[in-house]
Design an enzyme around this catalytic site. Structure first.
Site, PDB file in Angstrom:
ATOM      1  N   LYS A  63      -8.558  -4.426  12.363  1.00 27.80           N
ATOM      2  CA  LYS A  63      -7.409  -3.845  13.053  1.00 27.80           C
ATOM      3  C   LYS A  63      -7.165  -4.521  14.399  1.00 27.80           C
ATOM      4  O   LYS A  63      -6.006  -4.657  14.826  1.00 27.80           O
ATOM      5  CB  LYS A  63      -7.624  -2.343  13.233  1.00 27.80           C
ATOM      6  CG  LYS A  63      -7.557  -1.547  11.928  1.00 27.80           C
ATOM      7  CD  LYS A  63      -6.258  -1.786  11.178  1.00 27.80           C
ATOM      8  CE  LYS A  63      -6.034  -0.789  10.058  1.00 27.80           C
ATOM      9  NZ  LYS A  63      -4.790  -1.058   9.296  1.00 27.80           N
TER      10      LYS A  63
ATOM     11  N   GLY B 158       0.817  -1.209   0.000  1.00 28.04           N
ATOM     12  CA  GLY B 158       0.000   0.000   0.000  1.00 28.04           C
ATOM     13  C   GLY B 158       0.844   1.249   0.000  1.00 28.04           C
ATOM     14  O   GLY B 158       0.511   2.248   0.647  1.00 28.04           O
TER      15      GLY B 158
ATOM     16  N   ASN C  45       1.086  -2.469   5.295  1.00 28.53           N
ATOM     17  CA  ASN C  45       0.376  -1.199   5.412  1.00 28.53           C
ATOM     18  C   ASN C  45      -0.909  -1.139   4.589  1.00 28.53           C
ATOM     19  O   ASN C  45      -1.774  -0.302   4.868  1.00 28.53           O
ATOM     20  CB  ASN C  45       1.315  -0.065   4.985  1.00 28.53           C
ATOM     21  CG  ASN C  45       0.601   1.252   4.804  1.00 28.53           C
ATOM     22  OD1 ASN C  45       0.239   1.920   5.767  1.00 28.53           O
ATOM     23  ND2 ASN C  45       0.363   1.633   3.545  1.00 28.53           N
TER      24      ASN C  45
ATOM     25  N   SER D  95      -4.695   0.363  14.220  1.00 31.01           N
ATOM     26  CA  SER D  95      -5.384   1.647  14.370  1.00 31.01           C
ATOM     27  C   SER D  95      -5.990   1.744  15.765  1.00 31.01           C
ATOM     28  O   SER D  95      -6.175   0.728  16.449  1.00 31.01           O
ATOM     29  CB  SER D  95      -6.496   1.742  13.317  1.00 31.01           C
ATOM     30  OG  SER D  95      -7.415   2.768  13.613  1.00 31.01           O
TER      31      SER D  95
ATOM     32  N   TYR E 178     -13.734  -2.550   9.865  1.00 30.01           N
ATOM     33  CA  TYR E 178     -12.395  -1.971  10.027  1.00 30.01           C
ATOM     34  C   TYR E 178     -11.861  -2.215  11.444  1.00 30.01           C
ATOM     35  O   TYR E 178     -10.715  -2.633  11.628  1.00 30.01           O
ATOM     36  CB  TYR E 178     -12.471  -0.479   9.731  1.00 30.01           C
ATOM     37  CG  TYR E 178     -11.148   0.254   9.776  1.00 30.01           C
ATOM     38  CD1 TYR E 178     -10.247   0.174   8.714  1.00 30.01           C
ATOM     39  CD2 TYR E 178     -10.816   1.059  10.863  1.00 30.01           C
ATOM     40  CE1 TYR E 178      -9.043   0.863   8.750  1.00 30.01           C
ATOM     41  CE2 TYR E 178      -9.616   1.755  10.904  1.00 30.01           C
ATOM     42  CZ  TYR E 178      -8.734   1.654   9.842  1.00 30.01           C
ATOM     43  OH  TYR E 178      -7.550   2.339   9.879  1.00 30.01           O
TER      44      TYR E 178
END
Length: 259
Positions: free
Chosen positions: A170, A23, A101, A153, A166
């Site tokens: 994470k 990424g 990433n 995150s 998400y």
């Protein structure tokens, strides 16, 4: 100037090492790729968008660094294996540093979130981190320079609203990080995670919405967003000899969002 002061910067040098960054066509990934190259690493810049990866790699080379590029869907085991081998070839068959990433978002409140949205985000973040790590592990050395750095995150630490996919992905990356750290420690390979917060395309929706932006800024102790370039040196630290005895840790690089 003491001997320690003269030699201390050398502990952050990545000369003679290679890195694979996923990424890395934009945002934090791009900044990390550039920072690793500036510290001396030969960097394979990968991204789902090959032209974006190419542009970053060519810019690094134009600036005097060593870099190559490759298209990479982190969910694809065959592509991951090819990328890991290509990155290792930058350093005589050894891949020292892997930065997982690559990311994606598909926000929706839980009652409206589809299984496809959940599987897509978990697939890119969590399954992708596993897939690329699995491909890279055979090229990582046992000499104490092997590093896997995962990107998590605050959502994985505290949960979030409107992105259960998400947050789940994470949080899973944190579990992956700690488990791999325990397994790979016997090979002197360290595995850590960073939880950054920066002004990127992924955070643009929040940053450009007056109401959402105000709420987010209120949660950031420092009261501002970081630039990707401000985040990148933390990755250099963990990739370097300065972090040779740190493994299984999660470092928030978020201006005090998670305290």
């Amino acid at each position: 100037m003491t001997v320690e002061q003269r030699t201390y910067p050398a502990v952050f040098s990545l000369q003679g090492r290679s890195a694979l960054v996923t990424g890395a066509g934009a945002g934090i990934g791009e900044a990390v790729a550039r920072a690793l190259a500036a510290a001396g690493a030969a960097v394979l810049v990968t991204d789902l968008q090959e032209e974006a990866a190419r542009a970053v790699a060519e810019s690094i080379v134009a600036g005097g660094g060593t870099a190559a590029h490759a298209a990479l869907d982190v969910r694809n085991a065959e592509q991951a294996a090819t990328a890991a081998r290509q990155a290792a070839e930058l350093n005589g068959g050894t891949l020292n540093i892997l930065i997982n990433n690559a990311g994606a978002i598909a926000p929706a409140m839980f009652p409206k979130m589809t299984a496809e949205q959940f599987e897509f985000v978990v697939g890119v973040h969590l399954v992708g981190s596993f897939t690329v790590s699995h491909a890279a592990q055979e090229f990582l050395p046992d000499d104490g320079t092997g590093r896997i750095l995962n990107v998590t995150s605050a959502a994985g630490l505290t949960g979030t609203i409107g992105q259960v996919n998400y947050g789940s992905a994470k949080a899973g990356i944190i579990g992956l990080t700690k488990s791999l750290a325990k397994e790979l420690a016997r090979r002197q390979i360290t595995v850590n995670a960073l939880a950054p917060l920066a002004a990127t395309a992924m955070t643009e929706t929040v940053r450009t919405n007056e109401k959402l932006s105000a709420k987010q800024l209120a949660r950031i102790a420092m009261g501002r967003w970081a630039t990707p370039e401000e985040i990148a040196p933390s990755f250099v630290f963990f990739a370097s000899d300065a972090a040779s005895y740190i493994t299984g840790q999660v470092l928030p690089v978020d201006g005090g969002t998670v305290v």
